[in-house]
Design a protein around this motif. Structure first.
Motif, PDB file in Angstrom:
ATOM      1  N   SER A   1       0.841  -1.197   0.000  1.00 57.49           N
ATOM      2  CA  SER A   1       0.000   0.000   0.000  1.00 57.49           C
ATOM      3  C   SER A   1       0.876   1.246   0.000  1.00 57.49           C
ATOM      4  O   SER A   1       2.046   1.201   0.381  1.00 57.49           O
ATOM      5  CB  SER A   1      -0.943  -0.015   1.204  1.00 57.49           C
ATOM      6  OG  SER A   1      -0.399   0.612   2.340  1.00 57.49           O
ATOM      7  N   GLY A   2       0.293   2.367  -0.397  1.00 58.14           N
ATOM      8  CA  GLY A   2       1.025   3.629  -0.428  1.00 58.14           C
ATOM      9  C   GLY A   2       1.493   4.074   0.941  1.00 58.14           C
ATOM     10  O   GLY A   2       2.609   4.572   1.100  1.00 58.14           O
ATOM     11  N   ILE A   3       0.643   3.893   1.947  1.00 58.31           N
ATOM     12  CA  ILE A   3       1.023   4.304   3.307  1.00 58.31           C
ATOM     13  C   ILE A   3       2.213   3.489   3.787  1.00 58.31           C
ATOM     14  O   ILE A   3       3.163   4.036   4.353  1.00 58.31           O
ATOM     15  CB  ILE A   3      -0.175   4.179   4.274  1.00 58.31           C
ATOM     16  CG1 ILE A   3      -1.230   5.234   3.922  1.00 58.31           C
ATOM     17  CG2 ILE A   3       0.272   4.313   5.715  1.00 58.31           C
ATOM     18  CD1 ILE A   3      -2.509   5.135   4.723  1.00 58.31           C
ATOM     19  N   GLN A   4       2.197   2.188   3.556  1.00 59.37           N
ATOM     20  CA  GLN A   4       3.312   1.334   3.970  1.00 59.37           C
ATOM     21  C   GLN A   4       4.598   1.758   3.274  1.00 59.37           C
ATOM     22  O   GLN A   4       5.652   1.854   3.900  1.00 59.37           O
ATOM     23  CB  GLN A   4       3.007  -0.131   3.672  1.00 59.37           C
ATOM     24  CG  GLN A   4       4.128  -1.063   4.087  1.00 59.37           C
ATOM     25  CD  GLN A   4       3.815  -2.519   3.801  1.00 59.37           C
ATOM     26  OE1 GLN A   4       2.724  -2.856   3.349  1.00 59.37           O
ATOM     27  NE2 GLN A   4       4.771  -3.384   4.056  1.00 59.37           N
ATOM     28  N   GLY A  49      -1.036  14.253   0.815  1.00 62.51           N
ATOM     29  CA  GLY A  49      -2.354  13.667   0.674  1.00 62.51           C
ATOM     30  C   GLY A  49      -2.225  12.435  -0.203  1.00 62.51           C
ATOM     31  O   GLY A  49      -1.659  12.497  -1.292  1.00 62.51           O
ATOM     32  N   LEU A  50      -2.704  11.308   0.298  1.00 65.28           N
ATOM     33  CA  LEU A  50      -2.621  10.053  -0.441  1.00 65.28           C
ATOM     34  C   LEU A  50      -4.032   9.535  -0.624  1.00 65.28           C
ATOM     35  O   LEU A  50      -4.696   9.170   0.342  1.00 65.28           O
ATOM     36  CB  LEU A  50      -1.768   9.043   0.336  1.00 65.28           C
ATOM     37  CG  LEU A  50      -1.573   7.677  -0.303  1.00 65.28           C
ATOM     38  CD1 LEU A  50      -0.800   7.804  -1.619  1.00 65.28           C
ATOM     39  CD2 LEU A  50      -0.827   6.763   0.658  1.00 65.28           C
ATOM     40  N   GLY A  51      -4.516   9.547  -1.876  1.00 67.05           N
ATOM     41  CA  GLY A  51      -5.895   9.183  -2.131  1.00 67.05           C
ATOM     42  C   GLY A  51      -6.046   8.046  -3.115  1.00 67.05           C
ATOM     43  O   GLY A  51      -5.118   7.717  -3.847  1.00 67.05           O
ATOM     44  N   ASP A  52      -7.234   7.477  -3.118  1.00 66.13           N
ATOM     45  CA  ASP A  52      -7.572   6.393  -4.025  1.00 66.13           C
ATOM     46  C   ASP A  52      -8.988   6.611  -4.521  1.00 66.13           C
ATOM     47  O   ASP A  52      -9.945   6.512  -3.741  1.00 66.13           O
ATOM     48  CB  ASP A  52      -7.459   5.052  -3.288  1.00 66.13           C
ATOM     49  CG  ASP A  52      -7.655   3.855  -4.195  1.00 66.13           C
ATOM     50  OD1 ASP A  52      -8.472   3.929  -5.146  1.00 66.13           O
ATOM     51  OD2 ASP A  52      -7.008   2.830  -3.948  1.00 66.13           O
ATOM     52  N   GLY A  53      -9.131   6.938  -5.812  1.00 63.44           N
ATOM     53  CA  GLY A  53     -10.447   7.201  -6.388  1.00 63.44           C
ATOM     54  C   GLY A  53     -11.340   5.980  -6.398  1.00 63.44           C
ATOM     55  O   GLY A  53     -12.554   6.091  -6.255  1.00 63.44           O
ATOM     56  N   GLU A  54     -10.755   4.793  -6.559  1.00 67.36           N
ATOM     57  CA  GLU A  54     -11.559   3.578  -6.553  1.00 67.36           C
ATOM     58  C   GLU A  54     -12.077   3.258  -5.152  1.00 67.36           C
ATOM     59  O   GLU A  54     -13.186   2.782  -4.987  1.00 67.36           O
ATOM     60  CB  GLU A  54     -10.753   2.401  -7.116  1.00 67.36           C
ATOM     61  CG  GLU A  54     -10.469   2.548  -8.598  1.00 67.36           C
ATOM     62  CD  GLU A  54      -9.629   1.419  -9.155  1.00 67.36           C
ATOM     63  OE1 GLU A  54      -9.439   0.401  -8.459  1.00 67.36           O
ATOM     64  OE2 GLU A  54      -9.145   1.571 -10.294  1.00 67.36           O
ATOM     65  N   GLU A  55     -11.261   3.530  -4.149  1.00 68.14           N
ATOM     66  CA  GLU A  55     -11.667   3.286  -2.759  1.00 68.14           C
ATOM     67  C   GLU A  55     -12.485   4.451  -2.210  1.00 68.14           C
ATOM     68  O   GLU A  55     -13.120   4.328  -1.167  1.00 68.14           O
ATOM     69  CB  GLU A  55     -10.433   3.071  -1.873  1.00 68.14           C
ATOM     70  CG  GLU A  55      -9.581   1.901  -2.285  1.00 68.14           C
ATOM     71  CD  GLU A  55      -9.919   0.635  -1.539  1.00 68.14           C
ATOM     72  OE1 GLU A  55     -10.441   0.729  -0.421  1.00 68.14           O
ATOM     73  OE2 GLU A  55      -9.664  -0.443  -2.089  1.00 68.14           O
ATOM     74  N   GLY A  56     -12.417   5.600  -2.883  1.00 69.08           N
ATOM     75  CA  GLY A  56     -13.153   6.776  -2.421  1.00 69.08           C
ATOM     76  C   GLY A  56     -12.646   7.298  -1.096  1.00 69.08           C
ATOM     77  O   GLY A  56     -13.418   7.700  -0.235  1.00 69.08           O
ATOM     78  N   MET A  57     -11.319   7.323  -0.927  1.00 72.96           N
ATOM     79  CA  MET A  57     -10.752   7.792   0.327  1.00 72.96           C
ATOM     80  C   MET A  57      -9.472   8.585   0.095  1.00 72.96           C
ATOM     81  O   MET A  57      -8.817   8.465  -0.926  1.00 72.96           O
ATOM     82  CB  MET A  57     -10.477   6.616   1.263  1.00 72.96           C
ATOM     83  CG  MET A  57      -9.584   5.499   0.703  1.00 72.96           C
ATOM     84  SD  MET A  57      -7.823   5.834   0.406  1.00 72.96           S
ATOM     85  CE  MET A  57      -7.211   6.119   2.022  1.00 72.96           C
TER      86      MET A  57
END
Length: 156
Positions: free
Chosen positions: A1-4, A18-26
């Motif tokens: 994952s990006g955070i890891q 800011g770390l986002g994911d459009g598919e996860e909506g977060m």
């Protein structure tokens, strides 16, 4: 994952990411330095200060830098005003100019539709009657799916 990947990286500078994911909506914010890489979301918002950096449901934000109470206060007011109807249009037309953030460079991402809206400040050599700050100027919309679909340049 990006955070890891970020938490395990050899970090050398202080940033807010800011770390986002459009598919996860977060989207997560990350307090990032050589010493820490602390992810946070709308429920664990950082920095903690209810007077100038209040939590807003489903919103992760930082105004300009880590400790900028004046920007955070105005940004929180704008995010609450448009809560539930934030779009690239009202972000560019109303939120950024009211907060006055994005002097040199301003970007608005739409993770769901993979769009990026970007603006830059006036060049030093430009006509001084042109708007100076990025948030005052025209934005360019880029479809990031098209951008990332471009073939890489060939080295000759």
């Amino acid at each position: 994952s990006g955070i890891q990947r970020i938490t395990e990286a050899n970090r050398t500078c202080n940033l807010i990411i800011g770390l986002g994911d459009g598919e996860e909506g977060m989207v997560n914010g990350i307090e990032y330095s050589g010493y820490v890489a602390t992810p946070y979301n709308d429920e664990t918002l950082l920095p903690v200060n209810e007077t100038w950096h209040p939590k807003i449901d489903d919103v992760v934000y930082n105004g300009m830098d880590w400790l900028c109470p004046n920007y955070d206060t105005v940004l929180a007011q704008q995010l609450n005003k448009y809560h539930g109807s934030i779009s690239e249009v009202n972000t560019i037309a109303n939120i950024l100019p009211t907060v006055q953030t994005g002097d040199l460079h301003a970007v608005v991402y739409d993770l769901t539709d993979s769009l990026m809206h970007v603006s830059f400040c006036r060049r030093a050599s430009a006509d001084p009657s042109e708007p100076q700050y990025a948030y005052e100027r025209q934005f360019t919309r880029l479809n990031m799916k098209d951008v990332f679909a471009q073939a890489p340049p060939q080295v000759k």
